[in-house]
Write a protein that holds these residues in place. Structure first.
Motif, short mmCIF file in Angstrom:
data_model
loop_
_atom_site.label_atom_id
_atom_site.label_comp_id
_atom_site.label_asym_id
_atom_site.label_seq_id
_atom_site.Cartn_x
_atom_site.Cartn_y
_atom_site.Cartn_z
N ALA A 116 -0.70 7.09 -6.45
CA ALA A 116 -0.68 6.11 -5.37
C ALA A 116 -1.52 6.60 -4.20
O ALA A 116 -1.66 7.80 -3.96
N VAL A 117 -2.10 5.64 -3.46
CA VAL A 117 -2.84 5.95 -2.25
C VAL A 117 -2.13 5.25 -1.10
O VAL A 117 -2.21 4.02 -0.96
N VAL A 118 -1.42 6.02 -0.29
CA VAL A 118 -0.61 5.47 0.80
C VAL A 118 -1.42 5.53 2.09
O VAL A 118 -1.77 6.61 2.56
N LEU A 119 -1.72 4.35 2.64
CA LEU A 119 -2.53 4.25 3.86
C LEU A 119 -1.76 3.67 5.04
O LEU A 119 -2.25 3.68 6.16
N ASP A 120 -0.56 3.14 4.77
CA ASP A 120 0.27 2.53 5.81
C ASP A 120 1.65 3.18 5.80
O ASP A 120 2.09 3.71 4.77
N SER A 121 2.35 3.10 6.91
CA SER A 121 3.70 3.65 7.00
C SER A 121 4.61 2.99 5.98
O SER A 121 4.42 1.82 5.62
N VAL A 122 5.61 3.76 5.52
CA VAL A 122 6.55 3.27 4.50
C VAL A 122 7.96 3.40 5.07
O VAL A 122 8.34 4.48 5.50
N PRO A 123 8.74 2.29 5.07
CA PRO A 123 10.11 2.38 5.58
C PRO A 123 11.01 3.20 4.64
O PRO A 123 10.69 3.37 3.46
#
Length: 136
Positions: A116-123
């Motif tokens: 996965a490529v996480v570019l935004d905040s995750v709750p």
């Protein structure tokens, strides 16, 4: 000696403002374990690195919370030349080959899928997968 132990020694020396030795331990970690875990990152004591952190690259100002598990070939750091790194909560699992990039916050109890490529905040309490990562 494990990579997290060499990190802990380097971090302790850095906090005590003992010159040169943190860099020596940082280079030793890179040579022996093929990973980049800088002593300037704030990593909780019980964070685990699968396969001794093989291929893991962490940005200088990254914060990683308690109970987090980081698998092999993970990149956690800034993006686009901006030195703003992620803050990762507690009990997070970061899958093999995942990238967590930018000035973002990853909540507690999050699972990040392999690749996965996480570019935004995750709750908190979320599972994300894909490129770019999306909640499932």
């Amino acid at each position: 000696m494990t990579n997290i132990r060499t990190y802990n020694i380097a971090r302790w020396l850095y906090i005590k403002k003992i010159p040169l030795f943190p860099r020596i331990f940082n280079r030793m970690t890179r040579l022996i374990y093929s990973c980049e875990i800088p002593y300037t990152a704030e990593i909780a004591d019980n964070v685990t690195f699968a396969h001794k952190g093989l291929g893991v690259v962490i940005g200088h100002d990254t914060v990683i919370g308690e109970g987090t598990k980081v698998l092999q070939n993970v990149t956690i750091g800034g993006r686009s030349g901006i030195r703003a790194n992620p803050v990762i909560g507690e009990n997070v699992v970061i899958g093999a080959g995942a990238c967590v990039l930018g000035d973002i916050k990853i909540g507690s109890n999050v699972q990040i899928g392999a690749g996965a490529v996480v570019l935004d905040s995750v709750p908190k309490n979320t599972t994300v997968v894909g490129i770019p990562a999306r909640a499932i």
